[in-house]
Enzyme design. Structure first.
Site, mmCIF file in Angstrom:
data_model
loop_
_atom_site.group_PDB
_atom_site.id
_atom_site.type_symbol
_atom_site.label_atom_id
_atom_site.label_comp_id
_atom_site.label_asym_id
_atom_site.label_seq_id
_atom_site.Cartn_x
_atom_site.Cartn_y
_atom_site.Cartn_z
ATOM 1 N N LYS A 1 4.833 24.405 34.641
ATOM 2 C CA LYS A 1 5.673 23.358 34.068
ATOM 3 C C LYS A 1 4.941 22.015 34.079
ATOM 4 O O LYS A 1 5.059 21.220 33.139
ATOM 5 C CB LYS A 1 6.993 23.234 34.837
ATOM 6 C CG LYS A 1 7.937 22.157 34.320
ATOM 7 C CD LYS A 1 8.333 22.357 32.855
ATOM 8 C CE LYS A 1 9.144 21.196 32.288
ATOM 9 N NZ LYS A 1 10.519 21.129 32.824
ATOM 10 N N LYS B 1 8.786 11.025 36.304
ATOM 11 C CA LYS B 1 8.792 11.811 37.535
ATOM 12 C C LYS B 1 7.866 13.013 37.409
ATOM 13 O O LYS B 1 7.074 13.322 38.302
ATOM 14 C CB LYS B 1 10.223 12.230 37.855
ATOM 15 C CG LYS B 1 10.380 13.113 39.085
ATOM 16 C CD LYS B 1 10.413 14.610 38.771
ATOM 17 C CE LYS B 1 11.601 14.993 37.923
ATOM 18 N NZ LYS B 1 11.657 16.473 37.720
#
Length: 289
Positions: free
Chosen positions: A170, A238
């Site tokens: 990811k 983030k």
């Protein structure tokens, strides 16, 4: 299955609703009453705590903003490890640090709970349509047990390795997506500054080697400066922190990733954190004023 679903935001809400439509019993928990009401309206059930949500669950899915929230839900006194039954299958579909995924898997094993890290790509549209890409880390047997749930949520579902591997993939996904958004933004600025119709220009690009899902889904909204969030700048910021940390842990240099991370950080610093990550266009425009 009896499924607990913790985290019913932009992604989690439609994912939980899809599981209800597929015939599963879904008990949801979220800090927002409005989101819980939406799940109930879709045919699910609302819990007043994580403990209540997971108490009778065969499978528990978490879809939360970041590592601290996942750690609270998993390790807290009201949490999944304390109240989940032995044999529970925990599928964390949040995007968190790979080391968080490994820590969760190790602690879950002690409790007799099976843990997979299964972050997703595809944004809000993919969550609504059930067409997400799911990258899964963990035990191969647990992955096969999770497949009946995952096929409701996505169309590309791949076991990529042991615990934490899903989160590493990811991270790679997020650096590629961020880089493409930055380059599409620069292409729009170049076309417009040169007096070329950006609609026509990007239509051509989308049909050639430069084509991508970003161009397919976002070129028209970017040209029209419509940045309603499907995935917020704050969250991509983030995620780029996760990418940089993963690169440091692996001992590799990713220079283009560093530039993308700084552009996304600039977008957040300029007040665009709540906008879609396609709002990188606003940063590139500001550079050129």
């Amino acid at each position: 299955m009896n499924i607990a679903f913790v985290g019913l935001g932009i992604m989690g809400g439609p994912m939980a609703a899809n599981l209800v439509r597929a015939g599963h019993t879904v008990v949801g928990y979220d800090v927002s009453d409005e989101r819980l009401d939406a799940l109930v309206g879709a045919g699910g059930k609302a819990a007043e705590s994580v403990a209540e949500a997971v108490a009778q669950a065969d499978t528990a899915i978490t879809m939360l903003p970041d590592s601290p929230q996942v750690e609270e839900v998993v390790f807290g006194p009201d949490g999944l490890l304390e109240h989940g039954r032995r044999g529970l299958l925990h599928i964390d579909m949040s995007t968190v640090r790979p080391e968080t995924a490994r820590r969760v898997a190790q602690a879950a094993a002690v409790k007799g709970i099976r843990a997979l890290d299964a972050p997703v790509s595809g944004g809000e549209r993919g969550a609504v349509d059930g067409t997400l890409s799911v990258m899964v880390g963990g035990d191969p047997g647990d992955f096969e047990d999770a497949r009946p749930v995952l096929v409701v949520l996505g169309t590309t579902i791949v076991h990529v390795g042991p615990a934490g591997a899903g989160q590493t993939v990811k991270a790679a996904n997020q650096l590629v997506v961020g880089g493409i958004y930055g380059l599409v933004a620069e292409a729009i600025v170049l076309l417009e500054a040169s007096g070329v119709d950006p609609e026509a220009g990007l239509d051509v690009l989308a049909g050639g080697l430069a084509g991508s899902r970003v161009l397919d889904l976002k070129r028209h909204s970017m040209i029209r400066r419509r940045f309603a969030p499907g995935f917020r700048i704050d969250l991509h910021h983030k995620d780029m922190g996760i990418v940089i940390a993963a690169a440091r842990e692996a001992g590799v240099a990713l220079p283009l990733t560093g530039v993308v991370a700084q552009l996304i950080a600039a977008a957040r610093a300029q007040g665009y954190g709540s906008l879609d990550h396609s709002a990188l266009l606003k940063v590139v425009e500001r550079i050129n004023r």
